[in-house]
Design an enzyme around this catalytic site. Sequence first.
Site, PDB file in Angstrom:
ATOM      1  N   GLY A 160       0.861  -1.202   0.000  1.00 20.63           N
ATOM      2  CA  GLY A 160      -0.019   0.137  -0.006  1.00 20.63           C
ATOM      3  C   GLY A 160       0.947   1.390  -0.220  1.00 20.63           C
ATOM      4  N   CYS A 161       2.101   1.090  -0.050  1.00 22.44           N
ATOM      5  CA  CYS A 161       3.104   2.327  -0.004  1.00 22.44           C
ATOM      6  C   CYS A 161       3.657   2.475  -1.420  1.00 22.44           C
ATOM      7  CB  CYS A 161       4.364   2.167   0.943  1.00 22.44           C
ATOM      8  SG  CYS A 161       3.748   2.147   2.737  1.00 22.44           S
ATOM      9  N   ALA A 162       3.585   3.603  -1.983  1.00 24.25           N
ATOM     10  CA  ALA A 162       4.113   3.932  -3.314  1.00 24.25           C
ATOM     11  C   ALA A 162       5.600   3.694  -3.508  1.00 24.25           C
ATOM     12  CB  ALA A 162       3.789   5.053  -3.726  1.00 24.25           C
ATOM     13  N   SER A 163       6.260   4.073  -2.251  1.00 21.07           N
ATOM     14  CA  SER A 163       7.580   4.096  -2.265  1.00 21.07           C
ATOM     15  C   SER A 163       7.915   2.568  -1.673  1.00 21.07           C
ATOM     16  CB  SER A 163       8.318   4.849  -1.397  1.00 21.07           C
ATOM     17  OG  SER A 163       8.274   6.145  -1.950  1.00 21.07           O
TER      18      SER A 163
END
Length: 145
Positions: free
Chosen positions: A52-55
């Site tokens: 769920g984290c873009a990075s």
Amino acid sequence: MTAATLPTIDDITEAFALIDDWEERYRYVIELGKNLPTLTPEQRNETNRVRGCASNVWLVTHVSQPGPDAVLTFEGESDAHIVKGLVAVTLAIYSGHTARFIVDTDAFELFKSLGFEQHLTPQRSNGVRSMIDRIRRDAQGALAG
């Protein structure tokens, strides 16, 4: 620098109260991230990656003992400077606390009170929420034993 020498959430909150400019606050958060201990390549794996984290964000959870007296400590890292700082703030809130405290504490509310809600992109806010959810799930698992 070890996790024990990282600033507490109270230290971070006090620093934010003294820094009016958001550009300066971002620099402070980035510095917090630079002070996080580096994870080993073995720790930067799919099991520890936060979904769920873009990075890329990795969280390693350590549980003192399962059950009602469980204390959790965390290690974390990201490949993005500002996100690594957000990891540091999140760990300052949760690491070293009981599973019950972690389950009962919504760090996203603290992020909002510090003004991050207005100053993070929706994508970064979702990433912070994903980190918090992951930590709280780990604490729930530790409570269940």
